[in-house]
Motif scaffolding. Structure first.
Motif, PDB file in Angstrom:
ATOM      1  N   ALA A  31      70.535  51.834  55.170  1.00  0.00           N
ATOM      2  CA  ALA A  31      71.510  51.171  54.313  1.00  0.00           C
ATOM      3  C   ALA A  31      70.872  50.695  53.015  1.00  0.00           C
ATOM      4  CB  ALA A  31      72.142  49.993  55.054  1.00  0.00           C
ATOM      5  N   ARG A  32      69.593  50.361  53.043  1.00  0.00           N
ATOM      6  CA  ARG A  32      68.873  49.982  51.828  1.00  0.00           C
ATOM      7  C   ARG A  32      68.268  51.195  51.143  1.00  0.00           C
ATOM      8  NH1 ARG A  32      63.700  49.954  50.969  1.00  0.00           N
ATOM      9  NH2 ARG A  32      63.237  50.105  53.191  1.00  0.00           N
ATOM     10  N   ARG A  33      67.773  52.120  51.927  1.00  0.00           N
ATOM     11  CA  ARG A  33      67.029  53.250  51.379  1.00  0.00           C
ATOM     12  C   ARG A  33      67.926  54.283  50.703  1.00  0.00           C
ATOM     13  NH1 ARG A  33      64.248  55.065  56.693  1.00  0.00           N
ATOM     14  NH2 ARG A  33      63.202  56.620  55.378  1.00  0.00           N
ATOM     15  N   ASN A  34      69.148  54.433  51.185  1.00  0.00           N
ATOM     16  CA  ASN A  34      70.116  55.323  50.543  1.00  0.00           C
ATOM     17  C   ASN A  34      71.499  55.033  51.113  1.00  0.00           C
ATOM     18  OD1 ASN A  34      71.694  57.492  49.564  1.00  0.00           O
ATOM     19  ND2 ASN A  34      69.885  58.790  49.395  1.00  0.00           N
ATOM     20  N   ARG A  35      72.226  54.166  50.437  1.00  0.00           N
ATOM     21  CA  ARG A  35      73.546  53.774  50.958  1.00  0.00           C
ATOM     22  C   ARG A  35      74.550  54.919  50.905  1.00  0.00           C
ATOM     23  NH1 ARG A  35      75.047  48.988  46.983  1.00  0.00           N
ATOM     24  NH2 ARG A  35      72.871  48.551  47.491  1.00  0.00           N
ATOM     25  N   ARG A  53      73.759  52.231  68.363  1.00  0.00           N
ATOM     26  CA  ARG A  53      72.314  52.023  68.216  1.00  0.00           C
ATOM     27  C   ARG A  53      71.832  52.585  66.881  1.00  0.00           C
ATOM     28  NH1 ARG A  53      68.620  50.895  71.695  1.00  0.00           N
ATOM     29  NH2 ARG A  53      67.228  52.509  70.855  1.00  0.00           N
ATOM     30  N   VAL A  54      72.384  53.717  66.499  1.00  0.00           N
ATOM     31  CA  VAL A  54      72.006  54.311  65.209  1.00  0.00           C
ATOM     32  C   VAL A  54      72.506  53.432  64.068  1.00  0.00           C
ATOM     33  CG1 VAL A  54      72.172  56.359  63.752  1.00  0.00           C
ATOM     34  CG2 VAL A  54      72.114  56.612  66.235  1.00  0.00           C
ATOM     35  N   VAL A  55      73.732  52.909  64.188  1.00  0.00           N
ATOM     36  CA  VAL A  55      74.280  52.032  63.153  1.00  0.00           C
ATOM     37  C   VAL A  55      73.422  50.774  63.014  1.00  0.00           C
ATOM     38  CG1 VAL A  55      76.263  50.621  62.497  1.00  0.00           C
ATOM     39  CG2 VAL A  55      76.622  52.911  63.437  1.00  0.00           C
ATOM     40  N   VAL A  56      73.035  50.190  64.136  1.00  0.00           N
ATOM     41  CA  VAL A  56      72.173  49.009  64.099  1.00  0.00           C
ATOM     42  C   VAL A  56      70.838  49.340  63.439  1.00  0.00           C
ATOM     43  CG1 VAL A  56      70.847  47.412  65.544  1.00  0.00           C
ATOM     44  CG2 VAL A  56      73.247  47.857  66.063  1.00  0.00           C
ATOM     45  N   GLN A  57      70.276  50.488  63.767  1.00  0.00           N
ATOM     46  CA  GLN A  57      69.002  50.895  63.197  1.00  0.00           C
ATOM     47  C   GLN A  57      69.104  51.044  61.673  1.00  0.00           C
ATOM     48  OE1 GLN A  57      66.671  51.197  65.585  1.00  0.00           O
ATOM     49  NE2 GLN A  57      64.941  51.561  64.216  1.00  0.00           N
ATOM     50  N   MET A  58      70.236  51.514  61.187  1.00  0.00           N
ATOM     51  CA  MET A  58      70.406  51.723  59.753  1.00  0.00           C
ATOM     52  C   MET A  58      70.662  50.429  58.999  1.00  0.00           C
ATOM     53  SD  MET A  58      72.599  55.257  59.352  1.00  0.00           S
ATOM     54  CE  MET A  58      74.000  54.661  60.299  1.00  0.00           C
ATOM     55  N   THR A  59      71.339  49.468  59.633  1.00  0.00           N
ATOM     56  CA  THR A  59      71.823  48.294  58.907  1.00  0.00           C
ATOM     57  C   THR A  59      71.071  46.998  59.209  1.00  0.00           C
ATOM     58  OG1 THR A  59      73.485  47.932  60.636  1.00  0.00           O
ATOM     59  CG2 THR A  59      74.143  49.271  58.744  1.00  0.00           C
TER      60      THR A  59
END
Length: 230
Positions: free
Chosen positions: A84-88, A148-154
């Motif tokens: 989410a920070r690296r490429n929204r 789990r993927v969403v949590v990992q991204m955000t």
């Protein structure tokens, strides 16, 4: 903040390799989907809408995954840390596609899954309701892994550098995300088109009825039925 320790995660294949998580989900859903096809027109049209939605969801999810893997050189879930920070522009469509794959509103995946379940309910019988239960359980399992993927991204970040992605790829996955939102809003016209295609595919007639009233008595008269062949 570092990635979640392995001791608190699921078994290694499901924990590490996002390609495997997505692929297993595709195969599992495809198997359930194939069994969910009733012969009735409503089932065929629901299936057609689901196939269209399913193609868009997976194109978006696999597209983001491919660009992240090409950029990081890893196909593990940890490569999505802090996306989410690296490429929204990759994180947002990925979240939309995953949530739609689970089947949550307000996305087309919810509508597609709901119409399939309704078609199964109209089939009736033990086999149809067994498939409904399987579909619901499949949704619960996919909810766990996709979130789990969403949590990992955000919610996790390891200060990795920004993810660079080609403009064409970014545009494609964002178009997929927008389509999933739009298809939720205009789902009924698409479903109507699928109904018409199902009638043409199986030679099913369109049956319409109209009632007439006796002018003198006020009582309902004959019911006229017209059949329009495709």
């Amino acid at each position: 903040m570092t990635a979640e320790p392995a001791t608190s995660s699921p078994p290694a294949p499901a924990r590490r390799y996002l390609w495997l998580v997505l692929l297993v989900a595709v195969v599992a859903r495809s198997g359930v989907l194939g069994a969910q096809v009733p012969r009735a027109q409503v089932g065929v049209s629901a299936l057609l809408f689901y196939i269209l939605t399913y193609m868009i969801m997976n194109l978006g999810a696999f597209g983001v995954t491919a660009m992240v893997v090409w950029n990081t050189g890893q196909d593990r879930i940890e490569s999505f840390t802090g996306l989410a920070r690296r490429n929204r522009w990759l994180a947002v469509p990925m979240i939309i596609c995953l949530v739609s794959l689970v089947g949550l509103p307000p996305l087309a995946g919810f509508t597609a899954k709901w119409w399939l379940l309704v078609a199964l309910g109209e089939m009736g019988g033990r086999f149809a309701w067994t498939l409904v239960v399987v579909a619901v359980l499949n949704t619960l399992v996919s909810l766990y892994y996709y979130m789990r993927v969403v949590v990992q991204m955000t919610l996790r970040d390891d200060d990795s550098p920004a993810v660079q992605a080609p403009v064409g790829g970014v545009a494609m996955v964002n178009v997929c995300a927008v389509l999933l939102l739009v298809m939720f809003v205009v789902a009924q016209p698409i479903k109507n088109a699928a109904d018409g295609y199902a009638r043409n595919l199986f030679g099913m007639p369109r049956i319409t009825t109209s009632a007439s009233a006796d002018a003198s008595s006020g009582n309902p008269g004959l019911v006229a039925t017209s059949i329009d062949r495709p």
